[in-house]
Design a protein around this motif. Sequence first.
Motif, PDB file in Angstrom:
ATOM      1  N   ILE A   1       0.897  -1.085  -0.148  1.00 36.94           N
ATOM      2  CA  ILE A   1       0.164   0.110  -0.016  1.00 36.94           C
ATOM      3  C   ILE A   1       0.838   1.209   0.134  1.00 36.94           C
ATOM      4  N   ASP A   2       1.026   2.066  -1.123  1.00 36.77           N
ATOM      5  CA  ASP A   2       1.424   3.532  -1.225  1.00 36.77           C
ATOM      6  C   ASP A   2       0.728   4.363   0.050  1.00 36.77           C
ATOM      7  N   CYS A   3       1.620   5.069   0.519  1.00 36.68           N
ATOM      8  CA  CYS A   3       0.830   5.905   1.753  1.00 36.68           C
ATOM      9  C   CYS A   3       1.889   7.206   1.860  1.00 36.68           C
ATOM     10  N   LEU A   4       1.189   7.926   2.577  1.00 36.47           N
ATOM     11  CA  LEU A   4       1.897   9.372   3.025  1.00 36.47           C
ATOM     12  C   LEU A   4       2.572   9.177   4.500  1.00 36.47           C
ATOM     13  N   ASP A   5       1.828   8.371   5.393  1.00 37.95           N
ATOM     14  CA  ASP A   5       2.048   8.362   6.615  1.00 37.95           C
ATOM     15  C   ASP A   5       2.249   6.922   6.876  1.00 37.95           C
ATOM     16  N   VAL A   6       3.627   6.413   6.925  1.00 37.51           N
ATOM     17  CA  VAL A   6       3.766   4.935   7.147  1.00 37.51           C
ATOM     18  C   VAL A   6       3.286   4.494   8.581  1.00 37.51           C
TER      19      VAL A   6
ATOM     20  N   GLU B   1      20.081   6.945   6.294  1.00 34.46           N
ATOM     21  CA  GLU B   1      19.279   6.821   7.432  1.00 34.46           C
ATOM     22  C   GLU B   1      17.861   7.736   7.346  1.00 34.46           C
ATOM     23  N   ASP B   2      17.890   8.669   6.391  1.00 29.65           N
ATOM     24  CA  ASP B   2      16.636   9.510   6.145  1.00 29.65           C
ATOM     25  C   ASP B   2      15.681   8.638   5.565  1.00 29.65           C
ATOM     26  N   GLU B   3      15.889   7.401   5.093  1.00 27.62           N
ATOM     27  CA  GLU B   3      14.946   6.560   4.381  1.00 27.62           C
ATOM     28  C   GLU B   3      14.439   5.397   5.403  1.00 27.62           C
ATOM     29  N   TRP B   4      15.102   5.311   6.356  1.00 32.09           N
ATOM     30  CA  TRP B   4      14.733   4.285   7.299  1.00 32.09           C
ATOM     31  C   TRP B   4      13.506   3.991   7.507  1.00 32.09           C
ATOM     32  N   HIS B   5      12.496   5.067   7.396  1.00 32.08           N
ATOM     33  CA  HIS B   5      11.106   4.874   8.050  1.00 32.08           C
ATOM     34  C   HIS B   5      10.233   5.095   6.902  1.00 32.08           C
ATOM     35  N   ASP B   6      10.767   5.036   5.665  1.00 33.32           N
ATOM     36  CA  ASP B   6       9.876   5.129   4.452  1.00 33.32           C
ATOM     37  C   ASP B   6       9.021   4.008   4.226  1.00 33.32           C
ATOM     38  N   GLY B   7       9.062   2.897   4.883  1.00 32.49           N
ATOM     39  CA  GLY B   7       8.390   1.813   4.826  1.00 32.49           C
ATOM     40  C   GLY B   7       8.283   0.950   5.904  1.00 32.49           C
ATOM     41  N   ALA B   8       7.069  -0.052   5.777  1.00 33.48           N
ATOM     42  CA  ALA B   8       6.962  -1.088   6.999  1.00 33.48           C
ATOM     43  C   ALA B   8       6.459  -2.195   6.519  1.00 33.48           C
ATOM     44  N   TYR B   9       6.954  -3.228   7.115  1.00 31.74           N
ATOM     45  CA  TYR B   9       6.664  -4.712   6.590  1.00 31.74           C
ATOM     46  C   TYR B   9       5.823  -5.597   7.723  1.00 31.74           C
ATOM     47  N   LEU B  10       4.586  -5.878   7.511  1.00 27.44           N
ATOM     48  CA  LEU B  10       3.710  -6.576   8.462  1.00 27.44           C
ATOM     49  C   LEU B  10       3.547  -7.984   7.998  1.00 27.44           C
TER      50      LEU B  10
ATOM     51  N   SER C   1       3.184  -4.781   2.960  1.00 27.95           N
ATOM     52  CA  SER C   1       4.178  -3.692   3.046  1.00 27.95           C
ATOM     53  C   SER C   1       3.667  -2.265   2.624  1.00 27.95           C
ATOM     54  N   LEU C   2       4.000  -1.525   3.411  1.00 30.36           N
ATOM     55  CA  LEU C   2       3.503   0.180   3.304  1.00 30.36           C
ATOM     56  C   LEU C   2       4.856   0.976   2.648  1.00 30.36           C
ATOM     57  N   LEU C   3       4.438   1.643   1.837  1.00 27.80           N
ATOM     58  CA  LEU C   3       5.429   2.400   1.121  1.00 27.80           C
ATOM     59  C   LEU C   3       5.110   3.868   0.993  1.00 27.80           C
ATOM     60  N   ARG C   4       6.067   4.656   1.691  1.00 28.03           N
ATOM     61  CA  ARG C   4       5.947   6.003   1.781  1.00 28.03           C
ATOM     62  C   ARG C   4       6.230   6.605   0.200  1.00 28.03           C
ATOM     63  N   VAL C   5       5.377   7.484  -0.136  1.00 29.18           N
ATOM     64  CA  VAL C   5       5.200   8.049  -1.622  1.00 29.18           C
ATOM     65  C   VAL C   5       5.010   9.315  -1.526  1.00 29.18           C
ATOM     66  N   PRO C   6       5.298  10.266  -2.406  1.00 30.53           N
ATOM     67  CA  PRO C   6       5.190  11.502  -2.215  1.00 30.53           C
ATOM     68  C   PRO C   6       3.585  12.273  -2.453  1.00 30.53           C
ATOM     69  N   GLU C   7       2.824  11.394  -3.114  1.00 27.33           N
ATOM     70  CA  GLU C   7       1.503  11.990  -3.355  1.00 27.33           C
ATOM     71  C   GLU C   7       0.268  11.361  -2.866  1.00 27.33           C
ATOM     72  N   PRO C   8      -0.766  11.939  -2.517  1.00 27.85           N
ATOM     73  CA  PRO C   8      -1.708  11.306  -1.843  1.00 27.85           C
ATOM     74  C   PRO C   8      -2.679  10.346  -2.549  1.00 27.85           C
ATOM     75  N   LYS C   9      -3.453   9.570  -2.195  1.00 28.34           N
ATOM     76  CA  LYS C   9      -4.526   8.648  -3.078  1.00 28.34           C
ATOM     77  C   LYS C   9      -5.311   9.789  -3.824  1.00 28.34           C
ATOM     78  N   THR C  10      -5.800   9.521  -5.117  1.00 27.13           N
ATOM     79  CA  THR C  10      -6.591  10.256  -5.856  1.00 27.13           C
ATOM     80  C   THR C  10      -7.869   9.663  -6.437  1.00 27.13           C
ATOM     81  N   ALA C  11      -7.910   8.308  -6.349  1.00 27.76           N
ATOM     82  CA  ALA C  11      -8.884   7.412  -6.897  1.00 27.76           C
ATOM     83  C   ALA C  11      -9.499   6.320  -6.070  1.00 27.76           C
ATOM     84  N   LYS C  12     -10.617   5.564  -6.315  1.00 23.97           N
ATOM     85  CA  LYS C  12     -10.714   4.380  -5.884  1.00 23.97           C
ATOM     86  C   LYS C  12      -9.812   3.394  -6.177  1.00 23.97           C
ATOM     87  N   ASN C  13      -9.535   2.593  -4.924  1.00 25.08           N
ATOM     88  CA  ASN C  13      -8.994   1.360  -5.453  1.00 25.08           C
ATOM     89  C   ASN C  13      -9.471   0.394  -6.486  1.00 25.08           C
TER      90      ASN C  13
END
Length: 145
Positions: free
Chosen positions: A9-14, A50-59, A70-82
Amino acid sequence: MTTDWTITIDCLDVRALRAFWMLALGYVERPPPSGWDSWEDWMAAQGVPEDEWHDGAYLADPEGRLPGLSLLRVPEPKTAKNRVHLDLQVSGGRSVEPALREERIRAKVAELVAAGGTVAWESPGAAGLDHVTVRDPEGNELCVV
Protein backbone atom coordinates in the motif's frame (compact mmCIF):
# COMPACT_ATOMS: atom_id res chain seq x y z
CA MET A 1 5.22 -23.58 -8.89
CA THR A 2 3.57 -20.67 -7.08
CA THR A 3 5.20 -17.30 -6.58
CA ASP A 4 5.59 -15.70 -3.16
CA TRP A 5 3.78 -12.37 -3.02
CA THR A 6 2.83 -9.54 -0.70
CA ILE A 7 0.49 -6.63 -1.01
CA THR A 8 1.94 -3.11 -0.92
CA ILE A 9 0.00 0.00 0.00
CA ASP A 10 1.45 3.34 -1.04
CA CYS A 11 0.94 5.99 1.63
CA LEU A 12 1.98 9.35 3.01
CA ASP A 13 2.13 8.39 6.72
CA VAL A 14 3.70 4.96 7.18
CA ARG A 15 3.39 5.01 10.98
CA ALA A 16 -0.34 5.79 10.99
CA LEU A 17 -1.12 3.13 8.40
CA ARG A 18 1.14 0.59 10.12
CA ALA A 19 -0.90 0.91 13.33
CA PHE A 20 -4.22 0.77 11.44
CA TRP A 21 -3.34 -2.29 9.35
CA MET A 22 -1.78 -4.16 12.28
CA LEU A 23 -5.13 -3.79 14.08
CA ALA A 24 -7.18 -4.56 10.96
CA LEU A 25 -5.32 -7.79 10.14
CA GLY A 26 -3.94 -8.87 13.52
CA TYR A 27 -0.48 -8.67 11.93
CA VAL A 28 2.83 -7.82 13.60
CA GLU A 29 5.97 -6.06 12.41
CA ARG A 30 7.95 -8.52 10.32
CA PRO A 31 11.18 -9.36 12.14
CA PRO A 32 14.46 -8.27 10.54
CA PRO A 33 16.30 -10.75 8.34
CA SER A 34 18.07 -13.61 10.09
CA GLY A 35 21.34 -12.51 11.63
CA TRP A 36 20.26 -8.91 12.23
CA ASP A 37 19.08 -7.45 15.55
CA SER A 38 16.99 -4.71 13.95
CA TRP A 39 15.79 -3.39 10.62
CA GLU A 40 17.96 -0.31 11.22
CA ASP A 41 21.08 -2.52 11.51
CA TRP A 42 20.14 -4.35 8.33
CA MET A 43 19.41 -1.11 6.40
CA ALA A 44 22.70 0.45 7.52
CA ALA A 45 24.56 -2.64 6.29
CA GLN A 46 22.74 -2.37 2.94
CA GLY A 47 23.74 1.27 2.55
CA VAL A 48 20.19 2.64 2.88
CA PRO A 49 20.46 6.34 3.87
CA GLU A 50 19.25 6.91 7.43
CA ASP A 51 16.64 9.45 6.29
CA GLU A 52 14.92 6.62 4.36
CA TRP A 53 14.78 4.11 7.22
CA HIS A 54 11.16 4.90 8.04
CA ASP A 55 9.89 5.12 4.45
CA GLY A 56 8.35 1.68 4.71
CA ALA A 57 6.94 -0.91 7.06
CA TYR A 58 6.65 -4.65 6.66
CA LEU A 59 3.82 -6.48 8.40
CA ALA A 60 3.45 -10.22 8.75
CA ASP A 61 0.90 -12.81 9.81
CA PRO A 62 2.18 -13.92 13.24
CA GLU A 63 1.26 -17.50 12.32
CA GLY A 64 3.22 -17.29 9.07
CA ARG A 65 0.32 -18.54 6.93
CA LEU A 66 -0.88 -15.46 5.04
CA PRO A 67 0.85 -13.01 2.68
CA GLY A 68 2.74 -10.04 4.06
CA LEU A 69 1.66 -6.44 3.81
CA SER A 70 4.13 -3.69 2.93
CA LEU A 71 3.59 0.01 3.38
CA LEU A 72 5.64 2.32 1.19
CA ARG A 73 5.90 6.09 1.59
CA VAL A 74 5.17 7.98 -1.64
CA PRO A 75 5.04 11.76 -2.19
CA GLU A 76 1.49 11.99 -3.55
CA PRO A 77 -1.86 11.32 -1.83
CA LYS A 78 -4.40 8.77 -3.01
CA THR A 79 -6.53 10.26 -5.77
CA ALA A 80 -8.99 7.60 -6.97
CA LYS A 81 -10.88 4.49 -5.88
CA ASN A 82 -8.79 1.38 -5.31
CA ARG A 83 -8.91 -1.21 -8.07
CA VAL A 84 -7.71 -3.88 -5.61
CA HIS A 85 -8.76 -4.07 -1.99
CA LEU A 86 -8.72 -6.47 0.96
CA ASP A 87 -11.80 -8.20 2.35
CA LEU A 88 -11.56 -8.79 6.09
CA GLN A 89 -13.59 -11.97 6.49
CA VAL A 90 -14.74 -11.67 10.10
CA SER A 91 -18.39 -12.76 9.93
CA GLY A 92 -17.94 -16.49 9.50
CA GLY A 93 -19.67 -16.55 6.13
CA ARG A 94 -23.23 -16.93 4.94
CA SER A 95 -23.78 -20.15 6.87
CA VAL A 96 -23.70 -18.07 10.08
CA GLU A 97 -27.00 -16.67 11.35
CA PRO A 98 -27.48 -13.15 9.89
CA ALA A 99 -27.73 -11.33 13.22
CA LEU A 100 -24.43 -12.86 14.41
CA ARG A 101 -22.75 -12.06 11.08
CA GLU A 102 -23.86 -8.43 11.40
CA GLU A 103 -22.68 -8.26 15.02
CA ARG A 104 -19.21 -9.49 14.02
CA ILE A 105 -19.00 -7.11 11.06
CA ARG A 106 -20.08 -4.11 13.12
CA ALA A 107 -17.63 -4.97 15.94
CA LYS A 108 -14.69 -5.01 13.52
CA VAL A 109 -15.89 -1.81 11.83
CA ALA A 110 -16.06 -0.11 15.25
CA GLU A 111 -12.43 -1.13 15.95
CA LEU A 112 -11.31 0.25 12.60
CA VAL A 113 -13.17 3.53 13.05
CA ALA A 114 -11.61 3.93 16.51
CA ALA A 115 -8.21 3.43 14.83
CA GLY A 116 -8.81 6.24 12.32
CA GLY A 117 -10.84 4.50 9.62
CA THR A 118 -14.10 5.84 8.22
CA VAL A 119 -17.18 4.05 6.97
CA ALA A 120 -17.66 4.63 3.25
CA TRP A 121 -20.91 2.69 2.84
CA GLU A 122 -22.86 -0.35 3.97
CA SER A 123 -24.09 -3.02 1.58
CA PRO A 124 -27.21 -4.92 2.60
CA GLY A 125 -27.77 -8.48 1.49
CA ALA A 126 -30.88 -10.60 1.13
CA ALA A 127 -30.69 -11.75 4.78
CA GLY A 128 -29.21 -8.63 6.42
CA LEU A 129 -25.92 -6.75 6.32
CA ASP A 130 -23.59 -8.23 3.69
CA HIS A 131 -20.51 -6.03 4.17
CA VAL A 132 -19.26 -2.59 5.11
CA THR A 133 -16.73 -0.68 3.03
CA VAL A 134 -14.26 1.18 5.22
CA ARG A 135 -11.47 3.60 4.33
CA ASP A 136 -8.16 3.53 6.18
CA PRO A 137 -6.74 6.87 7.47
CA GLU A 138 -5.51 7.74 3.95
CA GLY A 139 -8.67 6.69 2.11
CA ASN A 140 -7.71 3.20 0.90
CA GLU A 141 -10.82 1.02 0.75
CA LEU A 142 -11.27 -2.35 2.42
CA CYS A 143 -14.40 -4.40 3.04
CA VAL A 144 -15.46 -5.95 6.32
CA VAL A 145 -17.38 -9.05 5.32
